[in-house]
Scaffold this motif. Structure first.
Motif, PDB file in Angstrom:
ATOM      1  N   GLY A   7      -0.024  -9.373 -19.966  1.00 48.44           N
ATOM      2  CA  GLY A   7      -0.403  -8.200 -19.670  1.00 48.44           C
ATOM      3  C   GLY A   7       0.705  -6.976 -19.366  1.00 48.44           C
ATOM      4  O   GLY A   7       0.846  -5.824 -19.812  1.00 48.44           O
ATOM      5  N   LEU A   8       1.499  -7.438 -18.408  1.00 51.38           N
ATOM      6  CA  LEU A   8       2.537  -6.401 -17.857  1.00 51.38           C
ATOM      7  C   LEU A   8       3.421  -6.033 -18.964  1.00 51.38           C
ATOM      8  O   LEU A   8       4.106  -4.921 -19.061  1.00 51.38           O
ATOM      9  CB  LEU A   8       3.510  -7.169 -16.599  1.00 51.38           C
ATOM     10  CG  LEU A   8       2.291  -7.408 -15.637  1.00 51.38           C
ATOM     11  CD1 LEU A   8       3.387  -7.998 -14.430  1.00 51.38           C
ATOM     12  CD2 LEU A   8       1.943  -6.180 -14.903  1.00 51.38           C
ATOM     13  N   LYS A   9       3.625  -6.761 -20.122  1.00 49.10           N
ATOM     14  CA  LYS A   9       4.385  -6.445 -21.037  1.00 49.10           C
ATOM     15  C   LYS A   9       3.872  -5.744 -22.497  1.00 49.10           C
ATOM     16  O   LYS A   9       4.708  -5.231 -23.260  1.00 49.10           O
ATOM     17  CB  LYS A   9       5.232  -7.664 -21.653  1.00 49.10           C
ATOM     18  CG  LYS A   9       6.300  -8.350 -20.555  1.00 49.10           C
ATOM     19  CD  LYS A   9       6.805  -9.656 -21.050  1.00 49.10           C
ATOM     20  CE  LYS A   9       7.735 -10.255 -19.799  1.00 49.10           C
ATOM     21  NZ  LYS A   9       7.067 -10.508 -18.782  1.00 49.10           N
ATOM     22  N   THR A  10       2.814  -5.758 -22.391  1.00 49.73           N
ATOM     23  CA  THR A  10       1.878  -5.207 -23.649  1.00 49.73           C
ATOM     24  C   THR A  10       0.805  -4.168 -23.338  1.00 49.73           C
ATOM     25  O   THR A  10       0.546  -3.445 -24.217  1.00 49.73           O
ATOM     26  CB  THR A  10       1.239  -6.279 -24.238  1.00 49.73           C
ATOM     27  OG1 THR A  10       0.147  -6.817 -23.414  1.00 49.73           O
ATOM     28  CG2 THR A  10       2.103  -7.291 -24.746  1.00 49.73           C
ATOM     29  N   TRP A  11       0.415  -4.045 -21.920  1.00 46.56           N
ATOM     30  CA  TRP A  11      -0.500  -3.030 -21.654  1.00 46.56           C
ATOM     31  C   TRP A  11      -0.159  -1.790 -21.097  1.00 46.56           C
ATOM     32  O   TRP A  11       0.991  -1.585 -20.531  1.00 46.56           O
ATOM     33  CB  TRP A  11      -1.308  -3.743 -20.615  1.00 46.56           C
ATOM     34  CG  TRP A  11      -2.292  -4.835 -21.009  1.00 46.56           C
ATOM     35  CD1 TRP A  11      -2.614  -5.265 -22.302  1.00 46.56           C
ATOM     36  CD2 TRP A  11      -3.007  -5.529 -19.789  1.00 46.56           C
ATOM     37  NE1 TRP A  11      -3.622  -6.338 -22.211  1.00 46.56           N
ATOM     38  CE2 TRP A  11      -3.557  -6.826 -20.970  1.00 46.56           C
ATOM     39  CE3 TRP A  11      -2.894  -5.910 -18.639  1.00 46.56           C
ATOM     40  CZ2 TRP A  11      -4.217  -7.694 -20.332  1.00 46.56           C
ATOM     41  CZ3 TRP A  11      -3.501  -6.907 -17.991  1.00 46.56           C
ATOM     42  CH2 TRP A  11      -4.201  -7.899 -18.991  1.00 46.56           C
ATOM     43  N   ALA A  12      -0.664  -0.852 -21.588  1.00 43.31           N
ATOM     44  CA  ALA A  12      -0.609   0.689 -21.126  1.00 43.31           C
ATOM     45  C   ALA A  12      -1.276   0.658 -19.581  1.00 43.31           C
ATOM     46  O   ALA A  12      -2.106  -0.158 -19.336  1.00 43.31           O
ATOM     47  CB  ALA A  12      -1.221   1.503 -22.113  1.00 43.31           C
ATOM     48  N   PRO A  13      -0.733   1.683 -18.987  1.00 40.88           N
ATOM     49  CA  PRO A  13      -1.346   1.621 -17.406  1.00 40.88           C
ATOM     50  C   PRO A  13      -2.916   1.593 -17.508  1.00 40.88           C
ATOM     51  O   PRO A  13      -3.347   1.022 -16.586  1.00 40.88           O
ATOM     52  CB  PRO A  13      -0.772   3.078 -17.184  1.00 40.88           C
ATOM     53  CG  PRO A  13       0.451   3.214 -17.798  1.00 40.88           C
ATOM     54  CD  PRO A  13       0.095   2.723 -19.082  1.00 40.88           C
ATOM     55  N   SER A  14      -3.636   2.529 -18.380  1.00 34.87           N
ATOM     56  CA  SER A  14      -5.144   2.576 -18.181  1.00 34.87           C
ATOM     57  C   SER A  14      -5.822   1.264 -18.534  1.00 34.87           C
ATOM     58  O   SER A  14      -6.516   0.734 -17.996  1.00 34.87           O
ATOM     59  CB  SER A  14      -5.672   3.444 -19.135  1.00 34.87           C
ATOM     60  OG  SER A  14      -5.099   3.159 -20.462  1.00 34.87           O
ATOM     61  N   THR A  15      -4.698   0.563 -19.696  1.00 36.41           N
ATOM     62  CA  THR A  15      -5.559  -0.740 -19.910  1.00 36.41           C
ATOM     63  C   THR A  15      -5.446  -1.945 -18.759  1.00 36.41           C
ATOM     64  O   THR A  15      -6.191  -2.616 -18.715  1.00 36.41           O
ATOM     65  CB  THR A  15      -4.829  -1.197 -21.345  1.00 36.41           C
ATOM     66  OG1 THR A  15      -4.832  -0.455 -22.108  1.00 36.41           O
ATOM     67  CG2 THR A  15      -5.481  -2.722 -21.746  1.00 36.41           C
ATOM     68  N   TYR A  16      -4.016  -1.747 -18.234  1.00 43.15           N
ATOM     69  CA  TYR A  16      -3.883  -2.857 -17.075  1.00 43.15           C
ATOM     70  C   TYR A  16      -4.990  -2.518 -15.961  1.00 43.15           C
ATOM     71  O   TYR A  16      -5.467  -3.467 -15.495  1.00 43.15           O
ATOM     72  CB  TYR A  16      -2.432  -2.390 -16.335  1.00 43.15           C
ATOM     73  CG  TYR A  16      -2.158  -3.087 -15.439  1.00 43.15           C
ATOM     74  CD1 TYR A  16      -1.737  -4.386 -15.368  1.00 43.15           C
ATOM     75  CD2 TYR A  16      -2.261  -2.506 -14.094  1.00 43.15           C
ATOM     76  CE1 TYR A  16      -1.407  -5.294 -14.150  1.00 43.15           C
ATOM     77  CE2 TYR A  16      -1.806  -3.333 -12.872  1.00 43.15           C
ATOM     78  CZ  TYR A  16      -1.620  -4.517 -12.825  1.00 43.15           C
ATOM     79  OH  TYR A  16      -1.429  -5.236 -11.906  1.00 43.15           O
ATOM     80  N   GLU A  17      -5.053  -1.126 -15.518  1.00 44.62           N
ATOM     81  CA  GLU A  17      -5.999  -0.867 -14.284  1.00 44.62           C
ATOM     82  C   GLU A  17      -7.434  -1.264 -14.772  1.00 44.62           C
ATOM     83  O   GLU A  17      -8.300  -1.932 -13.989  1.00 44.62           O
ATOM     84  CB  GLU A  17      -6.213   0.478 -14.019  1.00 44.62           C
ATOM     85  CG  GLU A  17      -4.692   0.824 -13.699  1.00 44.62           C
ATOM     86  CD  GLU A  17      -4.668   2.458 -12.955  1.00 44.62           C
ATOM     87  OE1 GLU A  17      -5.527   3.223 -13.496  1.00 44.62           O
ATOM     88  OE2 GLU A  17      -3.557   2.760 -12.429  1.00 44.62           O
ATOM     89  N   GLY A  18      -8.016  -1.126 -16.161  1.00 44.53           N
ATOM     90  CA  GLY A  18      -9.282  -1.596 -16.655  1.00 44.53           C
ATOM     91  C   GLY A  18      -9.466  -3.178 -16.473  1.00 44.53           C
ATOM     92  O   GLY A  18     -10.128  -3.690 -16.202  1.00 44.53           O
ATOM     93  N   CYS A  19      -8.500  -3.852 -17.063  1.00 43.39           N
ATOM     94  CA  CYS A  19      -8.378  -5.247 -17.007  1.00 43.39           C
ATOM     95  C   CYS A  19      -8.516  -5.805 -15.692  1.00 43.39           C
ATOM     96  O   CYS A  19      -9.125  -6.859 -15.340  1.00 43.39           O
ATOM     97  CB  CYS A  19      -7.360  -5.786 -17.951  1.00 43.39           C
ATOM     98  SG  CYS A  19      -7.517  -5.623 -19.653  1.00 43.39           S
ATOM     99  N   LYS A  20      -7.634  -5.196 -14.860  1.00 43.11           N
ATOM    100  CA  LYS A  20      -7.394  -5.814 -13.423  1.00 43.11           C
ATOM    101  C   LYS A  20      -8.841  -5.573 -12.622  1.00 43.11           C
ATOM    102  O   LYS A  20      -9.234  -6.626 -11.829  1.00 43.11           O
ATOM    103  CB  LYS A  20      -6.403  -5.048 -12.504  1.00 43.11           C
ATOM    104  CG  LYS A  20      -5.087  -5.713 -12.976  1.00 43.11           C
ATOM    105  CD  LYS A  20      -4.819  -7.141 -12.301  1.00 43.11           C
ATOM    106  CE  LYS A  20      -4.979  -7.099 -10.801  1.00 43.11           C
ATOM    107  NZ  LYS A  20      -4.853  -8.638 -10.211  1.00 43.11           N
ATOM    108  N   GLY A  21      -9.537  -4.540 -13.062  1.00 48.92           N
ATOM    109  CA  GLY A  21     -10.775  -4.175 -12.408  1.00 48.92           C
ATOM    110  C   GLY A  21     -11.871  -5.211 -12.723  1.00 48.92           C
ATOM    111  O   GLY A  21     -12.585  -5.716 -11.999  1.00 48.92           O
ATOM    112  N   LEU A  22     -11.717  -5.704 -14.103  1.00 46.35           N
ATOM    113  CA  LEU A  22     -12.743  -6.622 -14.651  1.00 46.35           C
ATOM    114  C   LEU A  22     -12.535  -8.112 -13.951  1.00 46.35           C
ATOM    115  O   LEU A  22     -13.172  -8.804 -13.618  1.00 46.35           O
ATOM    116  CB  LEU A  22     -12.727  -6.769 -16.060  1.00 46.35           C
ATOM    117  CG  LEU A  22     -12.954  -5.539 -16.759  1.00 46.35           C
ATOM    118  CD1 LEU A  22     -12.857  -5.679 -18.485  1.00 46.35           C
ATOM    119  CD2 LEU A  22     -14.537  -5.035 -16.670  1.00 46.35           C
TER     120      LEU A  22
END
Length: 453
Positions: free
Chosen positions: A73-88
């Motif tokens: 995740g840290l190498k491929t996700w955009a900031p918004s994707t990271y925050e969304g996935c971490k929330g889930l």
């Protein structure tokens, strides 16, 4: 160092690294393509040199997701994707199935988990307010997508021999078609609009098929509105970034790769910050040509900002932004959406969201171009042409229906028309013949003699 071996039609990255007890052991990570394997090989070799390689050793779902986020995740996700996935992960996955061993996860268990999620109360966050009391089918589908990807990585890391999530049955999502304005409504809205910033925003969003973040991230160095370009229909904007608000903690984790510029925070204690980042996808980076009217609006806007710079003096911060506050500070989407909602309410217009202008734009351009999907895709920045055809299939259906009407009118009615003319001509000839026979007894007698033969 890491090596690549092909086996059973797949590609494995093989290297030696310490396990959780510090013992050096051989590791295998398997990928479907050589490109994926080479990319992982390069990463592994780089991390081995700096002793920062994290070797996947997950035993539980929680441990798998921790490693998945760190390694993938840290190498491929955009900031918004990271925050969304971490929330889930933090709200709906780890609290419920986090302690389960990944070896015990199976399709039946996951089916029950997805069904049970629909009875779980939706979590409210500071930046996300749920529209429903319970977790929606749409959220469950996002959770499934995340887990499917995480378990795919577990298979590649050879922690599992198959993905137990891939064949799960997920709740159906009720597709709700987005309300959009037609051209007459858009024209009325522009006629009613007295806010110059909103007027420019609507025209840019419509003429250039922009997303809100792309509109707010537009800078003058990516615009050609010289008089020569305008006169020769070559004026354009170049979309290569978007404005987004993200948490400071997310930026610290992701690093600066996903950031072009970080705006200074107005209040030091803020936990979030505005940034300019690359667009949603690579195909979102694009050049869009401007109609002369919109190009001239940008000329006026540039002159206005130069005047504001003189008025505010040292208090004006020039970030080179097209859409900004009078002080030069970046303008967030909420400012545009609030002004847009007020325009709708004040003038009794159909309620739509600002993003729907992008759909109105795509619809109009498809019709204007006669269905030239590739040309329209170039303006919208959709990653695949099928995304345009799938989302706007109803437009193509309307045009096909119109073509059918034209076929009926121009071809089949034309044939019927010729047949009718022939019938009319035949009737007219018969009438003329009767009149001629009445005037000539000799001709009548001759015709009778021929009929009696």
């Amino acid at each position: 160092m890491a090596s690549i071996y092909k086996r059973k039609g797949k590609f494995s990255v093989v290297y030696r690294a310490p396990d959780e007890n510090g013992e050096i052991k051989q590791r295998w990570e398997t990928f479907n393509t050589m490109a994926e394997a080479k990319a992982r090989q390069k990463t592994v070799e780089s991390l081995l040199l700096t002793n920062s390689l994290i070797v996947p050793n997950a035993r539980t779902v929680r441990e798998l997701l921790d490693e998945y986020v760190t390694v993938y995740g840290l190498k491929t996700w955009a900031p918004s994707t990271y925050e969304g996935c971490k929330g889930l992960i933090d709200n709906y996955i780890v609290p419920i199935i986090g302690k389960i061993k990944i070896a015990d996860v199976n399709t039946r268990m996951m089916n029950k988990y997805y069904d049970d999620l629909l009875k779980v109360k939706a979590k409210e966050t500071r930046y996300h307010h749920s529209k429903s009391e319970f977790v929606t089918p749409s959220t469950v589908r996002n959770i499934h997508k995340l887990l499917r990807s995480a378990f795919n990585q577990a298979v590649k890391w050879e922690l599992l021999d198959h993905n137990p999530v891939i064949n799960c049955t997920i709740p159906k999502k009720a597709e709700k078609e987005r309300e959009v304005w037609d051209i007459d409504t858009l024209t009325k809205a522009l006629d009613c609009c007295t806010d110059p910033i909103l007027f420019l925003a609507i025209n840019l969003a419509f003429s250039c098929s922009l997303r809100v973040g792309e509109l707010l991230g537009l800078t003058w160095d990516c615009i050609d509105i010289s008089q020569d370009s305008i006169d020769n229909n070559r004026a354009y904007i170049y979309i290569n970034k978007e404005l987004q608000r993200v948490s400071k903690s997310t930026l610290e984790k992701l690093g600066s790769d996903e950031m072009i510029y970080r705006f200074p925070a107005i209040y030091p204690k803020n936990t979030t910050v505005l940034i300019l980042k690359p667009p949603k996808t690579k195909t979102s980076v694009r050049k869009v040509y401007l109609p002369k009217t919109v190009a001239n609006l940008l000329v006026e806007r540039k002159a206005e900002l130069e005047e504001l710079s003189e008025i505010f003096g040292d208090e004006f911060t020039d970030y080179n932004l097209v859409m900004c506050h009078p002080s030069g500070r970046p303008m967030e989407g909420q400012v545009i959406t609030n002004a847009f909602r007020k325009l709708i309410d004040d003038n009794g217009l159909p309620r739509v969201v600002f993003h729907s202008l992008r759909h109105t734009s795509t619809t109009y351009k498809l019709r204007l171009s006669g269905g030239d999907i590739k040309a329209v895709q170039g303006d919208t920045g959709h990653s695949q042409a099928t995304m345009v055809t799938d989302r706007y299939a109803h437009i193509m259906d309307d045009d096909r229906r119109i073509n059918t009407e034209k076929l009926e009118h121009d071809f089949y009615k034309g044939q019927n028309s010729n047949s009718d003319n022939e019938s009319a001509n035949s009737s007219s000839d018969a009438i003329e013949l009767v009149k001629a026979l009445e005037k000539s007894p000799e001709l009548m007698n001759m015709l009778k003699a021929l009929l009696n033969k």
